[in-house]
Design a protein around this motif. Structure first.
Motif, PDB file in Angstrom:
ATOM      1  N   GLY A 152      20.005 -16.836   7.364  1.00  0.00           N
ATOM      2  CA  GLY A 152      21.046 -15.948   6.992  1.00  0.00           C
ATOM      3  C   GLY A 152      20.596 -14.733   6.417  1.00  0.00           C
ATOM      4  N   LYS A 153      19.376 -14.667   6.448  1.00  0.00           N
ATOM      5  CA  LYS A 153      18.809 -13.287   5.925  1.00  0.00           C
ATOM      6  C   LYS A 153      17.834 -12.614   6.867  1.00  0.00           C
ATOM      7  CE  LYS A 153      18.397 -15.038   1.039  1.00  0.00           C
ATOM      8  NZ  LYS A 153      17.710 -15.183  -0.283  1.00  0.00           N
ATOM      9  N   GLU A 154      17.476 -11.366   6.358  1.00  0.00           N
ATOM     10  CA  GLU A 154      16.811 -10.342   7.210  1.00  0.00           C
ATOM     11  C   GLU A 154      15.380 -10.908   7.195  1.00  0.00           C
ATOM     12  OE1 GLU A 154      19.707  -8.568   8.878  1.00  0.00           O
ATOM     13  OE2 GLU A 154      17.708  -7.667   9.520  1.00  0.00           O
ATOM     14  N   ARG A 155      14.831 -10.722   8.007  1.00  0.00           N
ATOM     15  CA  ARG A 155      13.118 -10.925   8.318  1.00  0.00           C
ATOM     16  C   ARG A 155      12.481  -9.915   7.139  1.00  0.00           C
ATOM     17  NH1 ARG A 155      10.007 -11.165  13.687  1.00  0.00           N
ATOM     18  NH2 ARG A 155      10.562  -8.883  13.784  1.00  0.00           N
ATOM     19  N   GLU A 156      11.735 -10.442   6.455  1.00  0.00           N
ATOM     20  CA  GLU A 156      10.890  -9.613   5.443  1.00  0.00           C
ATOM     21  C   GLU A 156       9.404  -9.695   5.190  1.00  0.00           C
ATOM     22  OE1 GLU A 156      12.196 -11.020   1.358  1.00  0.00           O
ATOM     23  OE2 GLU A 156      11.152 -12.747   1.596  1.00  0.00           O
ATOM     24  N   PHE A 157       8.817  -8.871   4.835  1.00  0.00           N
ATOM     25  CA  PHE A 157       7.346  -8.478   4.491  1.00  0.00           C
ATOM     26  C   PHE A 157       7.081  -9.587   3.821  1.00  0.00           C
ATOM     27  CE2 PHE A 157       3.214  -6.727   4.569  1.00  0.00           C
ATOM     28  CZ  PHE A 157       3.008  -6.669   3.250  1.00  0.00           C
ATOM     29  N   VAL A 158       5.783 -10.025   3.816  1.00  0.00           N
ATOM     30  CA  VAL A 158       5.305 -11.060   2.941  1.00  0.00           C
ATOM     31  C   VAL A 158       3.921 -10.255   2.426  1.00  0.00           C
ATOM     32  CG1 VAL A 158       4.150 -13.469   2.488  1.00  0.00           C
ATOM     33  CG2 VAL A 158       6.296 -13.027   3.812  1.00  0.00           C
ATOM     34  N   ALA A 159       2.755 -10.188   3.573  1.00  0.00           N
ATOM     35  CA  ALA A 159       1.564  -9.596   3.232  1.00  0.00           C
ATOM     36  C   ALA A 159       0.776  -9.110   4.403  1.00  0.00           C
ATOM     37  CB  ALA A 159       0.546 -10.819   2.536  1.00  0.00           C
ATOM     38  N   ALA A 160      -0.032  -8.284   4.148  1.00  0.00           N
ATOM     39  CA  ALA A 160      -0.643  -7.765   5.365  1.00  0.00           C
ATOM     40  C   ALA A 160      -2.366  -7.413   5.114  1.00  0.00           C
ATOM     41  CB  ALA A 160      -0.115  -6.319   5.636  1.00  0.00           C
ATOM     42  N   VAL A 161      -3.188  -7.465   5.993  1.00  0.00           N
ATOM     43  CA  VAL A 161      -4.475  -7.109   5.829  1.00  0.00           C
ATOM     44  C   VAL A 161      -4.840  -6.065   7.090  1.00  0.00           C
ATOM     45  CG1 VAL A 161      -5.237  -9.392   7.199  1.00  0.00           C
ATOM     46  CG2 VAL A 161      -6.539  -8.518   5.743  1.00  0.00           C
ATOM     47  N   SER A 162      -5.665  -5.158   6.426  1.00  0.00           N
ATOM     48  CA  SER A 162      -5.913  -3.942   7.275  1.00  0.00           C
ATOM     49  C   SER A 162      -7.215  -4.574   8.030  1.00  0.00           C
ATOM     50  CB  SER A 162      -6.369  -3.005   6.720  1.00  0.00           C
ATOM     51  OG  SER A 162      -7.374  -2.895   5.845  1.00  0.00           O
ATOM     52  N   GLN A 163      -7.553  -3.536   9.239  1.00  0.00           N
ATOM     53  CA  GLN A 163      -8.630  -3.743  10.003  1.00  0.00           C
ATOM     54  C   GLN A 163      -9.895  -3.931   9.075  1.00  0.00           C
ATOM     55  OE1 GLN A 163      -5.966  -1.793  10.534  1.00  0.00           O
ATOM     56  NE2 GLN A 163      -5.704  -1.374  12.791  1.00  0.00           N
ATOM     57  N   SER A 164     -10.098  -3.172   7.898  1.00  0.00           N
ATOM     58  CA  SER A 164     -11.233  -3.050   7.147  1.00  0.00           C
ATOM     59  C   SER A 164     -11.267  -4.132   6.109  1.00  0.00           C
ATOM     60  CB  SER A 164     -11.261  -1.760   6.390  1.00  0.00           C
ATOM     61  OG  SER A 164     -10.473  -1.459   5.932  1.00  0.00           O
ATOM     62  N   GLY A 165      -9.913  -4.942   5.811  1.00  0.00           N
ATOM     63  CA  GLY A 165      -9.952  -6.038   4.728  1.00  0.00           C
ATOM     64  C   GLY A 165      -9.088  -5.626   3.406  1.00  0.00           C
ATOM     65  N   GLY A 166      -8.280  -4.430   3.573  1.00  0.00           N
ATOM     66  CA  GLY A 166      -7.565  -3.975   2.619  1.00  0.00           C
ATOM     67  C   GLY A 166      -6.479  -5.051   2.795  1.00  0.00           C
ATOM     68  N   LYS A 167      -5.821  -5.284   1.679  1.00  0.00           N
ATOM     69  CA  LYS A 167      -4.736  -6.138   1.401  1.00  0.00           C
ATOM     70  C   LYS A 167      -3.255  -5.681   0.753  1.00  0.00           C
ATOM     71  CE  LYS A 167      -7.856  -9.918   1.477  1.00  0.00           C
ATOM     72  NZ  LYS A 167      -8.361 -11.357   0.990  1.00  0.00           N
ATOM     73  N   THR A 168      -2.266  -5.908   1.377  1.00  0.00           N
ATOM     74  CA  THR A 168      -0.893  -5.448   0.210  1.00  0.00           C
ATOM     75  C   THR A 168      -0.062  -7.010   0.441  1.00  0.00           C
ATOM     76  OG1 THR A 168       0.646  -3.951   0.097  1.00  0.00           O
ATOM     77  CG2 THR A 168      -0.107  -4.441   2.240  1.00  0.00           C
TER      78      THR A 168
END
Length: 121
Positions: A42-58
């Motif tokens: 019942g909810k929209e898809r949401e962001f959890v985590a990401a990692v860049s090509q160089s290893g940066g994370k958010t």
């Protein structure tokens, strides 16, 4: 083209831990930023985590301090370690690949089919 297949989704008690995996194949995965997203009923898809090509994370604020995203380019695999799980973490978790390191799901061009994580209280 990149193919993504998630695994590791389980039923776990609140406070528990699990690790999701996303196996990739096709084009060289190291050229892509990778992300985890989730969608609860019942909810929209949401962001959890990401990692860049160089290893940066958010991370999303909702999982910061409880989750760790990592990638092993040699194994062409993306991971999401989740600790101190809460019932509100219950969702279908999907991995995604894209050329941009971003929280925006619409910038990711390749998606897996998802794996169910259920956290019981």
């Amino acid at each position: 083209q990149v193919q993504l297949v998630e695994s590791g989704g389980v039923l776990v008690q609140a406070g528990g831990s699990l690790r999701l995996s996303c196996a990739t194949s096709g084009r060289t995965v190291s050229m892509y930023a990778m992300g985890w997203f989730r969608q609860a009923p019942g909810k929209e898809r949401e962001f959890v985590a990401a990692v860049s090509q160089s290893g940066g994370k958010t991370y999303a604020d909702s999982v910061k301090g409880r989750c760790t995203i990592s990638r092993d380019n040699a194994k062409s695999t993306l991971y999401l370690q989740m600790n101190s799980l809460k019932p509100e973490d219950t969702a279908v978790y999907s991995c995604a690949a894209g050329l941009s390191f971003t929280l925006n799901q619409y910038r990711y061009s390749h998606w897996g089919q998802g794996t169910q994580v259920t956290v019981s209280s």
